[in-house]
Each structure stands twice: as structure tokens, then as C-alpha cells.
Design a protein around this motif. Structure first.
Motif, PDB file in Angstrom:
ATOM      1  N   GLU A 191       0.834  -1.200   0.000  1.00 55.71           N
ATOM      2  CA  GLU A 191       0.000   0.000   0.000  1.00 55.71           C
ATOM      3  C   GLU A 191       0.870   1.251   0.000  1.00 55.71           C
ATOM      4  OE1 GLU A 191      -2.865  -0.366   3.232  1.00 55.71           O
ATOM      5  OE2 GLU A 191      -4.220  -1.047   1.658  1.00 55.71           O
ATOM      6  N   LYS A 192       0.279   2.312  -0.441  1.00 55.98           N
ATOM      7  CA  LYS A 192       1.003   3.579  -0.501  1.00 55.98           C
ATOM      8  C   LYS A 192       0.807   4.333   0.815  1.00 55.98           C
ATOM      9  CE  LYS A 192       0.590   4.015  -5.527  1.00 55.98           C
ATOM     10  NZ  LYS A 192       0.091   4.839  -6.659  1.00 55.98           N
ATOM     11  N   ASN A 193       1.691   4.054   1.757  1.00 52.90           N
ATOM     12  CA  ASN A 193       1.636   4.713   3.061  1.00 52.90           C
ATOM     13  C   ASN A 193       2.566   5.916   3.064  1.00 52.90           C
ATOM     14  OD1 ASN A 193      -0.093   2.840   4.670  1.00 52.90           O
ATOM     15  ND2 ASN A 193       1.515   1.376   4.126  1.00 52.90           N
ATOM     16  N   SER A 194       2.090   6.979   3.633  1.00 50.78           N
ATOM     17  CA  SER A 194       2.949   8.160   3.782  1.00 50.78           C
ATOM     18  C   SER A 194       3.763   7.977   5.060  1.00 50.78           C
ATOM     19  CB  SER A 194       2.103   9.430   3.870  1.00 50.78           C
ATOM     20  OG  SER A 194       1.188   9.349   4.935  1.00 50.78           O
ATOM     21  N   GLY A 195       5.046   7.839   4.918  1.00 51.46           N
ATOM     22  CA  GLY A 195       5.893   7.620   6.086  1.00 51.46           C
ATOM     23  C   GLY A 195       5.923   6.153   6.486  1.00 51.46           C
ATOM     24  N   THR A 196       6.486   5.883   7.649  1.00 50.53           N
ATOM     25  CA  THR A 196       6.594   4.516   8.168  1.00 50.53           C
ATOM     26  C   THR A 196       5.299   4.162   8.890  1.00 50.53           C
ATOM     27  OG1 THR A 196       8.966   4.860   8.492  1.00 50.53           O
ATOM     28  CG2 THR A 196       7.986   2.939   9.539  1.00 50.53           C
ATOM     29  N   PRO A 197       4.582   3.122   8.435  1.00 49.44           N
ATOM     30  CA  PRO A 197       3.290   2.798   9.039  1.00 49.44           C
ATOM     31  C   PRO A 197       3.409   2.324  10.485  1.00 49.44           C
ATOM     32  CG  PRO A 197       3.962   1.085   7.494  1.00 49.44           C
ATOM     33  CD  PRO A 197       4.937   2.200   7.344  1.00 49.44           C
ATOM     34  N   LEU A 198       2.441   2.721  11.308  1.00 48.21           N
ATOM     35  CA  LEU A 198       2.391   2.310  12.711  1.00 48.21           C
ATOM     36  C   LEU A 198       1.508   1.076  12.830  1.00 48.21           C
ATOM     37  CD1 LEU A 198       3.094   2.869  15.686  1.00 48.21           C
ATOM     38  CD2 LEU A 198       1.063   4.339  15.799  1.00 48.21           C
ATOM     39  N   VAL A 199       2.083  -0.015  13.355  1.00 49.89           N
ATOM     40  CA  VAL A 199       1.384  -1.298  13.458  1.00 49.89           C
ATOM     41  C   VAL A 199       1.253  -1.689  14.921  1.00 49.89           C
ATOM     42  CG1 VAL A 199       1.339  -3.721  12.755  1.00 49.89           C
ATOM     43  CG2 VAL A 199       2.399  -2.002  11.255  1.00 49.89           C
ATOM     44  N   LEU A 200       0.023  -1.825  15.392  1.00 47.59           N
ATOM     45  CA  LEU A 200      -0.233  -2.344  16.734  1.00 47.59           C
ATOM     46  C   LEU A 200      -0.269  -3.864  16.640  1.00 47.59           C
ATOM     47  CD1 LEU A 200      -1.041  -2.305  19.693  1.00 47.59           C
ATOM     48  CD2 LEU A 200      -3.391  -1.754  19.003  1.00 47.59           C
ATOM     49  N   ALA A 201       0.671  -4.525  17.297  1.00 48.79           N
ATOM     50  CA  ALA A 201       0.798  -5.975  17.159  1.00 48.79           C
ATOM     51  C   ALA A 201       0.771  -6.657  18.511  1.00 48.79           C
ATOM     52  CB  ALA A 201       2.101  -6.326  16.436  1.00 48.79           C
ATOM     53  N   GLN A 202       0.242  -7.874  18.507  1.00 48.67           N
ATOM     54  CA  GLN A 202       0.304  -8.702  19.714  1.00 48.67           C
ATOM     55  C   GLN A 202       1.680  -9.345  19.844  1.00 48.67           C
ATOM     56  OE1 GLN A 202      -3.582 -10.999  19.340  1.00 48.67           O
ATOM     57  NE2 GLN A 202      -3.560 -10.477  21.512  1.00 48.67           N
ATOM     58  N   ASN A 203       1.933  -9.902  21.005  1.00 42.91           N
ATOM     59  CA  ASN A 203       3.287 -10.309  21.374  1.00 42.91           C
ATOM     60  C   ASN A 203       3.960 -11.340  20.468  1.00 42.91           C
ATOM     61  OD1 ASN A 203       3.493  -8.585  23.645  1.00 42.91           O
ATOM     62  ND2 ASN A 203       2.127  -9.947  24.754  1.00 42.91           N
ATOM     63  N   PRO A 204       3.272 -12.308  19.880  1.00 44.58           N
ATOM     64  CA  PRO A 204       3.996 -13.238  19.000  1.00 44.58           C
ATOM     65  C   PRO A 204       4.646 -12.581  17.793  1.00 44.58           C
ATOM     66  CG  PRO A 204       1.901 -14.185  19.685  1.00 44.58           C
ATOM     67  CD  PRO A 204       1.884 -12.758  20.119  1.00 44.58           C
ATOM     68  N   ALA A 205       4.291 -11.325  17.515  1.00 40.76           N
ATOM     69  CA  ALA A 205       4.846 -10.640  16.342  1.00 40.76           C
ATOM     70  C   ALA A 205       5.855  -9.556  16.690  1.00 40.76           C
ATOM     71  CB  ALA A 205       3.715 -10.016  15.519  1.00 40.76           C
ATOM     72  N   ILE A 206       5.932  -9.147  17.959  1.00 44.13           N
ATOM     73  CA  ILE A 206       6.630  -7.891  18.254  1.00 44.13           C
ATOM     74  C   ILE A 206       8.150  -7.994  18.101  1.00 44.13           C
ATOM     75  CG2 ILE A 206       4.776  -7.088  19.747  1.00 44.13           C
ATOM     76  CD1 ILE A 206       6.444  -7.756  22.162  1.00 44.13           C
ATOM     77  N   ALA A 207       8.743  -9.162  18.354  1.00 47.37           N
ATOM     78  CA  ALA A 207      10.201  -9.277  18.207  1.00 47.37           C
ATOM     79  C   ALA A 207      10.620  -9.057  16.764  1.00 47.37           C
ATOM     80  CB  ALA A 207      10.675 -10.640  18.707  1.00 47.37           C
ATOM     81  N   ILE A 208       9.860  -9.624  15.836  1.00 45.48           N
ATOM     82  CA  ILE A 208      10.177  -9.481  14.412  1.00 45.48           C
ATOM     83  C   ILE A 208       9.902  -8.062  13.941  1.00 45.48           C
ATOM     84  CG2 ILE A 208       9.500 -10.224  12.095  1.00 45.48           C
ATOM     85  CD1 ILE A 208       9.069 -13.020  13.219  1.00 45.48           C
ATOM     86  N   LEU A 209       8.757  -7.508  14.324  1.00 45.31           N
ATOM     87  CA  LEU A 209       8.407  -6.161  13.878  1.00 45.31           C
ATOM     88  C   LEU A 209       9.325  -5.103  14.479  1.00 45.31           C
ATOM     89  CD1 LEU A 209       5.937  -7.621  12.741  1.00 45.31           C
ATOM     90  CD2 LEU A 209       4.537  -5.697  13.504  1.00 45.31           C
ATOM     91  N   GLU A 210       9.773  -5.304  15.713  1.00 46.30           N
ATOM     92  CA  GLU A 210      10.657  -4.325  16.342  1.00 46.30           C
ATOM     93  C   GLU A 210      11.976  -4.212  15.585  1.00 46.30           C
ATOM     94  OE1 GLU A 210      13.590  -2.390  18.568  1.00 46.30           O
ATOM     95  OE2 GLU A 210      13.710  -4.531  18.071  1.00 46.30           O
ATOM     96  N   HIS A 211      12.398  -5.319  14.972  1.00 48.55           N
ATOM     97  CA  HIS A 211      13.680  -5.331  14.254  1.00 48.55           C
ATOM     98  C   HIS A 211      13.522  -4.935  12.784  1.00 48.55           C
ATOM     99  CE1 HIS A 211      17.865  -6.278  13.876  1.00 48.55           C
ATOM    100  NE2 HIS A 211      17.655  -7.162  12.922  1.00 48.55           N
ATOM    101  N   ASP A 212      12.281  -4.725  12.334  1.00 51.54           N
ATOM    102  CA  ASP A 212      12.013  -4.364  10.935  1.00 51.54           C
ATOM    103  C   ASP A 212      11.881  -2.844  10.836  1.00 51.54           C
ATOM    104  OD1 ASP A 212      10.991  -3.966   8.360  1.00 51.54           O
ATOM    105  OD2 ASP A 212       9.933  -5.876   8.369  1.00 51.54           O
TER     106      ASP A 212
END
Length: 562
Positions: A443-464
Motif C-alpha cells: 500500500e502507498k503509506n505516507s511515512g513509516t506505518p504504525l502497526v499495533l501488534a500482539q506479542n507473538p509478532a513484536i520481536a520481528i516487527l521491532e527489528h524491521d
């Protein structure tokens, strides 16, 4: 007559030499078993358990973020926990974790660009686990425990699931355990010198003890209960109460260290609160209000408390329960049949273990991940008690070998099952998150998108670096009573990642609150199925990984287009 008896004497000496030789051989075999178990466990260090596992529910990534931020901001907080009190401050109690920040935060600052925070933290923890292992072994040997028994004690510890989990967590539990063992060992050695008349504690020493108590307590909040009681026990045994000035000086040392920590916190500009600003009861308050010490005379509370801990040890460390039973029987029988000579240091370490037991029973939660705080000192005390009644013979060597083989077998079996289960989760969850991230970036997001994630995803998303992670702390640590939709709109949350459990349960407060909201307002972009997280699954029972799969759902929120 003397010549006739000579062969008998030689025969006895020969038998003892053979037994000693077999003991050395068996010690080498057990040492090899320990290395095997540690290697097998280390093999799954970065997969088992799933990062931010349901066992801790987000505490790995959150813990590492806290400690890294403490070094940069001067106080601990979780920057990803937008809309919650812990994003502002963890409060003065949890916000002063300076020793932990040095041990974990410095590596996080140095290596976070090349490795994820959980991986960095787990590496540090595993190294600390080896240090704990070494400290316990040296402590046992210093008590003249045979190397064979000391190694069996080490094998017992690393074969427990409690150690397995704790040594694979970017958390402070192992650090707390090392501190408890270290304090007990240090005080025991000092007590032995006092009894020998070779050392007399000075007032300066008492000052340093008080200051050290506060400084080392910054390794873990749980040490705030374990270390003071252990220190008070030591001061009582040192008869410090006979000269009140010693207690006063010790207190002065503690106040000095505490004043420095409070001063640093104040100068950092952090809000001056105990557990952080909140609009109501948060998780910290809930844990504190449920401590057993607050209901000391409630029979139902205390019975349930003890039974829960016994049940936990039975699941986490059944061999430890067997050791405790054997130690009690051995000590009881030896005292009934003879007057055993227990040295002053041995009596001191037994008393220390009892004090730690009291602190754990009444001042700590019965959560499984706290067991490793106390198991090492218990194992040390029990191994010393057994060694005092240990008679080396062929039968005991055979029994020791059988016990060691059983412990090694169980530990290796657990390691194999845990790795297989964790790899299944890592593979399925990784693929599901890749699909979600592809959808976001398409998708065409302006800037870096903010993603609210549950804990099984946060380690990967924090490093992305392509997304901004927001964790779900605003549910458990709210700072506003406004409707959830209004809070997320104000924060400009664009995407929501939720995990639906395979058994259909509402397994957490954040899922319970976020799922109805997401279904009513969000647009589903991706649904992925698989064995995605470990809620209600047993890593050591492969059958729990063959049931109905979980679902990862990516929602796009309407705030993204506003």
C-alpha cells in the motif's frame, strides 16, 4: 599374625583405590552428560521458546527495550508501548535497573543494528546461565562436597524445565538467581572466618553491605524481597544487633545508594511515581496486591499458595522434589542414629536457603518463571546436606550413575521435543508475518506505518525498520479512560495484527479488548493459518502441535485514511 593381616590391609586399600578410580571416571562421564545437555539446549536458544512466549507474554522484547532506553534516557520505559503508562515511565521502583541495564542494555545498544533484541538478550542470559553453573559448582567444592556429587547437582539443575526456559529468555531471572547464590556464598564465607576468629567485620564493611544490597537489587525487582531478608539473616548471624551502630551504618549505606539512584531518576526528568502514572489499577498493582504476605493468616490463601508452588515444581523440576525428599530423609535418619557434626558454614547455608524459601513463599508470585530464582540455592543446600552423610562405595556409584543417566535422558528428550515444536512455530509464524508485511508495504503509506501488534509478532516487527511497532500495553497499563477507538485514532494507528487461538479462547486482556474492536471497525487484509504461537500448547508434548491451527489476522484501521 601381622603378616597374615597384611594382605587384608592391602586388599582394603586396593578396593578403595578402585572405588576412587571409578569415581573419577564417573565424574568425567557426568561432566560429559552436562556438556551434552547444555549443547542440546543451546541448539534451540533463539527458537525455544517463541520470543515473547505466552510464558512471559511480551516481557522479552519489552525488557530489552526498557534496559536499552534506561541507558539513553536515564530511566526505564518501553517506547513502543504508546498510549500506556510504561511508555512514559515504569516508575521509580522499576525505573532504576542500572545493573541490569549495563549487562543487557549495553549489548543491545551495540548490536541492535545487526541482531534482534530478543536474540541479543538470550545470548547474554545463556552466558549468565553458564556463570551460575560455575558459581554453584565452585560453591559446592568449597564446602568439600565431592566433585561427583557437585556435578550431579549441576546436572539436576540444568535438567529442570525451569532452567531450560530461564536460560533461553531475554529476562532477568537468571541474573537474580546468580545474585542470590552469590550473596549466600559471600556471607557464608565471611561467617566461617568469624567463627575461626580470623576476621572481624568493620563499620566500613557494614556500610558497603547496605550499599551493595541496593545496588545489586537493581538487577531485578524480585531481589527487593530476596536480598533484604537474606542480608538481615546474615547480620543477625554476625550478631550485628549487639552493637546497634553496625545496623545504623548498614542502613546509612543503603540510604546513600538509594539516594544516588533516586537522584539520577529525578535529574532524568522522569515523572516521580512508584509504578508509573495510570488511570486505574495496572498489572504492577495487581501482582503486588496478590502477594501471599498480604494475607498471612488466611488458611485458604496460604494452602493454595503452597499447593500451587508444589504443583509447579512437580511440572518444572520433578527430580528436585525427589532430591528434597531424599535430603530430608537422610538428614532425619542421620540425626536419629548419630550426632552428626554440621559445620558452622553448612548451618549458615541451610539457614540462608530457609530464608530464601520464606521470601519466595510469601513475597513472590507463584508464577513458574520465578522458580529459577530459588532452585539453585535450594539445590546447593540439599547437595551439601547429602554430602555430609555420603559414603562412597560401589553401590552408591551405581545409583549415582543410574540417576545421572535418567536426568540426562529426560533433559535431552526435552531439548529435542522443544526444538521441534519451536521450529514449527517459528516457521509458520514467520511465513504469516511475511505475508502481512508484504500486504502493508504494497500500500502507498505516507511515512513509516504504525502497526499495533500482539506479542507473538513484536520481536520481528521491532527489528524491521520498515514499520513502527506499537505494543498492546495500553490495555493493561492505561493512562486514559477514553474509548479504545478514540485512543487509537489519537495515536494514528494504521494496522492491527491479532492472533486468534486454535482453541477459540480469549487468552489475554489485549486480545479480549482488541478483537471485537477490530472486527467492528477494521478491514481484514490478510488471514494466515498455522501453528503460530504457544498459547495452550506444551513444547514437550508434540501432540499439542497437531491440533487445529491458529490464525493471524491483519486489519487495516479506518484511521489510516483520515
Amino acid at each position: 599374625m601381622g603378616i597374615a593381616g597384611h594382605p587384608s590391609t592391602l586388599s582394603t586399600e586396593t578396593v578403595m583405590e578402585r572405588i576412587t578410580s571409578r569415581e573419577r571416571m564417573l565424574s568425567a562421564v557426568i561432566a560429559a552428560m552436562i556438556v551434552l545437555v547444555l549443547v542440546m539446549q543451546a541448539w534451540s536458544l533463539y527458537e525455544f521458546p517463541q520470543p515473547d512466549s505466552s510464558r512471559w507474554w511480551g516481557d522479552e522484547t519489552g525488557q530489552m527495550l526498557e534496559l536499552r532506553t534506561e541507558l539513553t534516557d536515564g530511566y526505564a520505559r518501553i517506547p513502543t508501548a504508546l498510549g500506556s503508562s510504561v511508555a512514559i515511565t515504569n516508575g521509580i521502583v522499576r525505573g532504576n535497573s542500572w545493573m541490569a541495564a549495563v549487562i543487557y542494555g549495553v549489548p543491545a545498544l551495540i548490536f541492535s543494528s545487526v541482531a534482534d533484541l530478543v536474540g541479543i538478550g538470550r545470548t547474554v542470559t545463556f552466558l549468565l546461565s553458564l556463570l551460575l553453573f560455575f558459581a554453584m559448582y565452585r560453591m559446592l567444592v568449597s564446602f568439600n562436597v565431592s566433585r561427583l556429587l557437585a556435578l550431579v547437582g549441576m546436572l539436576l539443575l540444568i535438567s529442570t524445565r525451569s532452567f531450560f526456559f530461564a536460560s533461553h529468555a531475554a529476562r532477568l531471572d537468571v541474573a537474580a538467581s546468580i545474585t542470590v547464590v552469590g550473596f549466600a556464598w559471600y556471607f557464608t564465607k565471611r561467617f566461617g572466618k568469624i567463627q575461626q576468629g580470623t576476621w572481624n567485620p568493620s563499620l566500613q564493611w557494614y556500610f558497603y553491605v547496605g550499599a551493595g544490597l541496593i545496588v545489586f537489587a537493581t538487577l531485578s525487582i524480585h531481589l527487593l524481597t530476596l536480598l533484604p531478608l537474606l542480608t538481615f539473616f546474615a547480620l543477625w548471624k554476625f550478631q550485628a544487633h549487639r552493637r546497634p551502630i553496625r545496623i545504623v551504618v548498614c542502613g546509612a549505606g543503603a540510604l546513600t545508594a538509594l539516594s544516588i539512584l533516586v537522584g539520577i531518576y529525578y535529574l532524568s526528568g522522569a515523572p516521580f511515581t512508584i509504578f508509573g502514572s495510570t488511570s486505574g489499577m495496572n498489572q504492577f498493582h495487581t501482582v503486588a496486591s496478590n502477594l501471599p504476605i498480604l494475607r498471612p493468616f488466611s488458611r485458604s490463601v496460604q494452602v493454595a499458595n503452597i499447593l500451587e508452588r508444589v504443583h509447579g515444581i512437580r511440572n518444572e523440576a520433578p527430580a528436585f522434589l525427589a532430591l528434597a525428599f531424599v535430603a530430608i530423609i537422610v538428614v532425619f535418619v542421620s540425626r536419629r542414629t548419630s550426632r552428626s557434626n554440621t559445620s558452622a558454614p553448612s548451618a549458615f547455608i541451610n539457614g540462608s536457603a530457609m530464608i530464601v524459601l520464606i521470601a519466595w513463599l510469601f513475597f513472590q508470585s507463584p508464577a513458574l518463571y520465578y522458580y529459577v530464582h530459588v532452585l539453585p540455592i535450594f539445590i546447593v543446600a540439599m547437595t551439601i546436606a547429602i554430602s555430609r552423610r555420603w559414603n562412597l562405595n560401589v553401590s552408591m556409584l551405581a545409583i549415582t550413575l543410574l540417576i545421572s543417566v535418567a536426568l540426562c535422558f529426560v533433559a535431552v528428550k526435552d531439548s529435542v521435543h522443544a526444538r521441534e515444536s519451536a521450529e514449527r512455530i517459528a516457521n509458520d509464524n514467520g511465513l504469516a508475518l511475511e505475508a502481512s508485511l508484504r500486504a502493508i508495504h504494497s500500500e502507498k503509506n505516507s511515512g513509516t506505518p504504525l502497526v499495533l501488534a500482539q506479542n507473538p509478532a513484536i520481536a520481528i516487527l521491532e527489528h524491521d525498520a520498515r514499520v513502527r511497532l506499537m505494543t498492546a500495553h495500553l490495555i493493561s497499563f492505561p493512562i486514559s479512560n477514553a474509548p479504545l477507538a478514540d485512543r487509537l485514532r489519537a495515536l494514528k494507528v494504521q494496522y492491527l495484527l491479532l492472533y486468534a487461538s486454535h482453541d477459540g479462547s480469549s487468552y489475554s486482556d489485549d486480545y479480549h479488548a482488541l478483537r471485537p474492536f477490530a472486527d467492528s471497525l477494521g478491514t481484514v487484509m490478510v488471514k494466515s493459518v498455522g501453528i503460530l504461537f504457544d498459547v495452550h500448547r506444551d513444547y514437550f508434548n508434540p501432540q499439542t502441535f497437531t491440533c487445529t491451527p491458529d490464525t493471524l489476522i491483519l486489519y487495516k484501521l479506518p484511521f489510516a485514511t483520515q
